[in-house]
Design a protein around this motif. Structure first.
Motif, PDB file in Angstrom:
ATOM      1  N   LEU A 225       0.943  22.527  59.592  1.00  0.00           N
ATOM      2  CA  LEU A 225       0.574  22.711  58.185  1.00  0.00           C
ATOM      3  C   LEU A 225       1.208  21.609  57.326  1.00  0.00           C
ATOM      4  O   LEU A 225       2.038  20.831  57.797  1.00  0.00           O
ATOM      5  CB  LEU A 225       1.014  24.086  57.702  1.00  0.00           C
ATOM      6  CG  LEU A 225       0.414  25.282  58.463  1.00  0.00           C
ATOM      7  CD1 LEU A 225       0.939  26.589  57.884  1.00  0.00           C
ATOM      8  CD2 LEU A 225      -1.103  25.255  58.420  1.00  0.00           C
ATOM      9  N   SER A 226       0.826  21.560  56.068  1.00  0.00           N
ATOM     10  CA  SER A 226       1.241  20.447  55.203  1.00  0.00           C
ATOM     11  C   SER A 226       2.743  20.392  54.966  1.00  0.00           C
ATOM     12  O   SER A 226       3.283  19.335  54.630  1.00  0.00           O
ATOM     13  CB  SER A 226       0.508  20.525  53.854  1.00  0.00           C
ATOM     14  OG  SER A 226       0.962  21.646  53.116  1.00  0.00           O
ATOM     15  N   ASP A 227       3.446  21.525  55.153  1.00  0.00           N
ATOM     16  CA  ASP A 227       4.902  21.526  54.965  1.00  0.00           C
ATOM     17  C   ASP A 227       5.652  21.348  56.280  1.00  0.00           C
ATOM     18  O   ASP A 227       6.878  21.453  56.325  1.00  0.00           O
ATOM     19  CB  ASP A 227       5.351  22.812  54.270  1.00  0.00           C
ATOM     20  CG  ASP A 227       4.959  24.064  55.044  1.00  0.00           C
ATOM     21  OD1 ASP A 227       4.434  23.939  56.177  1.00  0.00           O
ATOM     22  OD2 ASP A 227       5.167  25.175  54.517  1.00  0.00           O
ATOM     23  N   GLY A 228       4.906  21.109  57.374  1.00  0.00           N
ATOM     24  CA  GLY A 228       5.534  20.877  58.664  1.00  0.00           C
ATOM     25  C   GLY A 228       5.643  22.103  59.547  1.00  0.00           C
ATOM     26  O   GLY A 228       6.057  22.000  60.711  1.00  0.00           O
TER      27      GLY A 228
ATOM     28  N   VAL B  57       4.488  24.931  62.127  1.00  0.00           N
ATOM     29  CA  VAL B  57       3.541  24.916  63.240  1.00  0.00           C
ATOM     30  C   VAL B  57       3.107  26.348  63.507  1.00  0.00           C
ATOM     31  O   VAL B  57       3.942  27.241  63.683  1.00  0.00           O
ATOM     32  CB  VAL B  57       4.167  24.315  64.513  1.00  0.00           C
ATOM     33  CG1 VAL B  57       3.162  24.321  65.661  1.00  0.00           C
ATOM     34  CG2 VAL B  57       4.652  22.894  64.249  1.00  0.00           C
ATOM     35  N   ILE B  58       1.790  26.570  63.517  1.00  0.00           N
ATOM     36  CA  ILE B  58       1.266  27.913  63.774  1.00  0.00           C
ATOM     37  C   ILE B  58       0.245  27.865  64.904  1.00  0.00           C
ATOM     38  O   ILE B  58      -0.319  26.819  65.208  1.00  0.00           O
ATOM     39  CB  ILE B  58       0.603  28.525  62.520  1.00  0.00           C
ATOM     40  CG1 ILE B  58      -0.648  27.721  62.119  1.00  0.00           C
ATOM     41  CG2 ILE B  58       1.590  28.621  61.371  1.00  0.00           C
ATOM     42  CD1 ILE B  58      -1.509  28.414  61.066  1.00  0.00           C
ATOM     43  N   ARG B  59       0.037  29.030  65.523  1.00  0.00           N
ATOM     44  CA  ARG B  59      -1.079  29.228  66.455  1.00  0.00           C
ATOM     45  C   ARG B  59      -1.988  30.274  65.839  1.00  0.00           C
ATOM     46  O   ARG B  59      -1.525  31.245  65.225  1.00  0.00           O
ATOM     47  CB  ARG B  59      -0.597  29.674  67.826  1.00  0.00           C
ATOM     48  CG  ARG B  59       0.330  28.679  68.502  1.00  0.00           C
ATOM     49  CD  ARG B  59       0.371  28.892  70.003  1.00  0.00           C
ATOM     50  NE  ARG B  59      -0.795  28.303  70.642  1.00  0.00           N
ATOM     51  CZ  ARG B  59      -0.798  27.116  71.245  1.00  0.00           C
ATOM     52  NH1 ARG B  59       0.293  26.388  71.269  1.00  0.00           N
ATOM     53  NH2 ARG B  59      -1.896  26.648  71.810  1.00  0.00           N
ATOM     54  N   THR B  60      -3.299  30.091  66.002  1.00  0.00           N
ATOM     55  CA  THR B  60      -4.257  30.953  65.299  1.00  0.00           C
ATOM     56  C   THR B  60      -4.913  32.001  66.177  1.00  0.00           C
ATOM     57  O   THR B  60      -5.569  32.903  65.671  1.00  0.00           O
ATOM     58  CB  THR B  60      -5.379  30.099  64.683  1.00  0.00           C
ATOM     59  OG1 THR B  60      -6.105  29.447  65.745  1.00  0.00           O
ATOM     60  CG2 THR B  60      -4.816  29.068  63.728  1.00  0.00           C
TER      61      THR B  60
END
Length: 453
Positions: free
Chosen positions: A166-169, A171-174
């Motif tokens: 994401l833009s703030d760094g 990390v996600i999984r969807t």
């Protein structure tokens, strides 16, 4: 200290470029849209580097535009606001192939043909085929589809999970490995088609399919485009599980024959492909013949060997370049819309009328099994009259598609070319999209200027 010098503290010097030629290559895609140079091109190799780049860019409000191979047709990869062009050619690893679950996990720089070459060793293939050997990251970012959508769906139907910075760094999984889930919001489909405006893909998990026992391609020729379309719809109505059904106008066949040395009959044609067992394919072909005879089909030719099939689809996929080849110095405004099947024949006829009235030369190619078709017109981008005619033509067919409940783009994406139609198509839902953008990218560093301002 320059932007490039600061980035060299994150990524090694040999994977950062301010070379004018490199920047120029990342300033455009396959579309007619004007080029825009990035300030620097970066070639990351892993998620950790991307996290560091994005955190740096977010802190300093520097635009970041993802770049695959530049095969897009609506300017999604053009770095409109300069900044960093993030090229994924170094992130091209197939991380895991899981044949038992029909899943594969890849980095975003893996290309479609690269993946299928490796999957073939397991008797598997990835079906989404937009024609170009695009990166899977680029295909997911625009929700690409193509010739096989009628049976296998678009990217959104084949992406199981995404790893995203994401833009703030963060990390996600969807998603996950399971075929379905009723847990929470469907973030995977939110990010598929977001054109790099909400996050940067670092891993993609895809559903793959077994290679059929029998694959047969065919060409069917009709007296008119209308009869060809009605025949295709009739084929779908009786439930034939056709894998591909493509409309090609007779005028386009003429270009194909001249450029590629083929001898196809120069009438309104359907290019088809069948997948299945020997018995099921034979039954499907026989039923197809019976249906097509009702619409005055006067030629039905097969390509049963792999070389013949490959040639058929190579010619079909490269039809745009046949048009360009015969008209050196011109570019193509290649637009696409998608309409309900019940409106398809009228929409294609209307589009042909608009091309003829514009005074421009052009062709129509259709993924007609799902109501999606492409219209390309030849233009001189330095000629204001050509550009005005092309824009008016584009406007007419988009408004026609929206009026009958369709969409301004079926698979090319919004990018730059379809931004002006977003409010007309989505109404107040566009404000919801903008709200999502503000939450996920409040500083607007991720591919700014795309989809909407």
């Amino acid at each position: 200290m320059t932007l490039a010098d600061k980035l060299k503290q994150i990524v090694p010097n040999d994977r950062i470029s301010t070379n004018e030629t490199v920047r120029l290559n990342h300033s455009k895609d396959e579309s007619f849209h004007a080029a825009s140079l990035p300030d620097v091109v970066v070639f990351p190799r892993n998620k950790e580097e991307i996290v560091a780049i994005i955190r740096f860019a977010n802190e300093h409000k520097i635009p970041v535009t993802p770049f695959g191979v530049g095969s897009g047709l609506e300017g999604a990869a053009i770095p409109l606001k300069g900044g960093i062009s993030l090229d994924f050619q170094e992130m091209n690893k197939i991380i895991e192939i899981n044949p038992d679950d029909f899943l594969v996990r890849v980095q975003p720089g893996v290309t479609r043909l690269q993946l299928n070459k490796e999957l073939g060793k397991y008797g598997l293939f990835f079906p989404v085929d937009p024609g170009a050997d695009a990166t899977l990251g680029g295909m997911a970012s625009t929700n690409a589809s193509g010739t096989t959508t009628v049976r296998y769906g678009a990217m959104k139907d084949n992406v199981r999970d995404l790893e995203i910075v994401l833009s703030d760094g963060r990390v996600i999984r969807t998603g996950g490995k399971a075929k379905k889930s009723s847990s929470g919001y469907n973030l995977t489909e939110l990010f598929v088609g977001s054109e790099g405006t909400l996050g940067i893909f670092t891993e993609i998990t895809l559903q793959v399919h077994g290679i059929s026992e029998v694959i047969i391609a065919a060409r069917a020729v009709f007296p008119s485009v209308n009869q060809a379309i009605q025949a295709a719809i009739a084929l779908l109505n009786v439930g034939v599980p056709i894998a591909r059904v493509e409309l090609v106008e007779g005028e386009t066949i003429q270009y194909m024959n001249k450029v590629y040395g083929t001898t196809y009959s120069e009438g309104a044609s359907l290019f088809l492909e069948y997948h299945g067992s020997k018995g099921s394919v034979e039954s499907d072909v026989q039923l197809t013949k019976e249906i097509f005879n009702e619409f005055d089909c006067y030629e039905f030719e097969f390509e049963t060997d792999s070389l013949g099939r490959a040639k058929l689809w190579e010619v079909r996929h490269n039809s745009l370049y046949a048009l360009i080849h015969e008209n050196p110095g011109k570019q193509v405004m290649n637009t696409d819309v998608c309409v309900p099947l019940s409106n398809l024949a009228d929409a294609v006829e209307y589009t042909r009328k608009c091309i003829d009235e514009s005074g421009l030369q052009g062709d129509i190619i259709g993924h007609i099994g799902d109501g999606n078709f492409h219209a390309g017109v030849l233009i001189d981008t330095d000629d204001p009259l050509d550009m005005e005619r092309a824009n008016q033509f584009n406007e007419k067919i988009v408004h026609y598609a929206l009026a009958c409940g369709g969409t301004c783009t079926g698979e090319h994406g919004v990018g730059l070319g379809k931004k002006k139609y977003q409010l007309l198509q989505h109404g107040e839902a566009l404000d919801v999209m903008k709200d999502i953008k503000k939450v996920l990218d409040p500083k607007c560093i991720l591919n700014p200027g795309k989809i909407f301002e």
